[in-house]
Design an enzyme around this catalytic site. Structure first.
Site, PDB file in Angstrom:
ATOM      1  N   GLU A 135      -1.036  24.989  -5.344  1.00 18.26           N
ATOM      2  CA  GLU A 135      -1.205  24.906  -6.804  1.00 18.26           C
ATOM      3  C   GLU A 135      -1.666  23.509  -7.217  1.00 18.26           C
ATOM      4  OE1 GLU A 135      -1.668  25.764 -10.664  1.00 18.26           O
ATOM      5  OE2 GLU A 135      -1.347  27.220  -9.060  1.00 18.26           O
TER       6      GLU A 135
ATOM      7  N   GLU B  33       1.024  20.975 -16.643  1.00 22.24           N
ATOM      8  CA  GLU B  33       0.510  22.216 -16.051  1.00 22.24           C
ATOM      9  C   GLU B  33       1.575  23.310 -16.079  1.00 22.24           C
ATOM     10  OE1 GLU B  33      -2.645  22.755 -15.086  1.00 22.24           O
ATOM     11  OE2 GLU B  33      -3.129  20.713 -15.709  1.00 22.24           O
TER      12      GLU B  33
ATOM     13  N   GLU C 231      -9.768  22.096 -10.296  1.00 24.66           N
ATOM     14  CA  GLU C 231     -10.114  22.419 -11.684  1.00 24.66           C
ATOM     15  C   GLU C 231     -10.327  21.147 -12.511  1.00 24.66           C
ATOM     16  OE1 GLU C 231      -7.080  25.041 -13.142  1.00 24.66           O
ATOM     17  OE2 GLU C 231      -7.852  26.753 -12.004  1.00 24.66           O
TER      18      GLU C 231
ATOM     19  N   LYS D  63     -13.608  27.067  -9.200  1.00 24.87           N
ATOM     20  CA  LYS D  63     -12.320  27.411  -9.809  1.00 24.87           C
ATOM     21  C   LYS D  63     -11.793  28.741  -9.278  1.00 24.87           C
ATOM     22  CE  LYS D  63     -12.689  24.786 -14.075  1.00 24.87           C
ATOM     23  NZ  LYS D  63     -12.459  24.816 -15.519  1.00 24.87           N
ATOM     24  N   ASP D  64     -12.669  29.729  -9.103  1.00 24.96           N
ATOM     25  CA  ASP D  64     -12.253  31.026  -8.579  1.00 24.96           C
ATOM     26  C   ASP D  64     -11.748  30.907  -7.137  1.00 24.96           C
ATOM     27  OD1 ASP D  64     -12.931  32.151 -10.984  1.00 24.96           O
ATOM     28  OD2 ASP D  64     -14.735  33.181 -10.240  1.00 24.96           O
TER      29      ASP D  64
ATOM     30  N   ARG E 231       0.840  -1.199   0.000  1.00 29.43           N
ATOM     31  CA  ARG E 231       0.000   0.000   0.000  1.00 29.43           C
ATOM     32  C   ARG E 231       0.874   1.248   0.000  1.00 29.43           C
ATOM     33  NH1 ARG E 231      -1.417   3.733   3.293  1.00 29.43           N
ATOM     34  NH2 ARG E 231      -3.399   4.794   3.188  1.00 29.43           N
TER      35      ARG E 231
ATOM     36  N   ARG F  19      14.915  30.492   7.886  1.00 34.16           N
ATOM     37  CA  ARG F  19      15.125  29.631   6.718  1.00 34.16           C
ATOM     38  C   ARG F  19      13.959  28.647   6.575  1.00 34.16           C
ATOM     39  NH1 ARG F  19      20.053  28.521   7.569  1.00 34.16           N
ATOM     40  NH2 ARG F  19      20.827  30.095   6.133  1.00 34.16           N
TER      41      ARG F  19
END
Length: 119
Positions: free
Chosen positions: A71, A30, A78, A96-97, A11, A57
């Protein structure tokens, strides 16, 4: 059709392979993800050469990774919306917005973190 779930190490290996396939797909298909990946790769390298504390850092690098995560989630939203229907619909636009808004908030957050730490 019956589907038997994998267990244990099989798995885990399957999950890692699926995740790597998703990452490869995003990099290959993409443009927005590929651009962010390149920019953030450079930023992470720069973060290691800056004269900052370890926690600073950590913030710099974490913000870069968060940008990529958001993203990927935006792209997933989407993709699902397009899978359901390519017809224009107010709820599809909203989904989507909202995904795009999440990405925008993350970009602004990352810029603010970098500016505060660097300056």
């Amino acid at each position: 059709m019956t589907f038997e779930k994998k267990k244990g190490i099989k798995r885990l290996i399957s999950s890692i392979n699926n995740s790597l396939a998703g990452l490869a797909d995003a990099l290959l298909t993409e443009d927005a993800f590929r651009q962010l990946f390149i920019i953030n790769s450079v930023l992470v390298i720069i973060a290691f050469f800056l004269d900052v504390t370890k926690i600073e850092r950590l913030f710099l690098i974490s913000s870069c990774f968060l940008l990529l995560v958001v993203e990927l989630l935006n792209t997933a939203i989407e993709t699902v919306v397009d899978r359901v229907s390519l017809d224009l619909h107010p709820l599809s636009k909203r989904a989507k917005d909202l995904g795009g808004a999440a990405q925008l908030v993350t970009v602004v957050m990352t810029i603010i973190i970098w500016l505060i730490i660097i300056f």
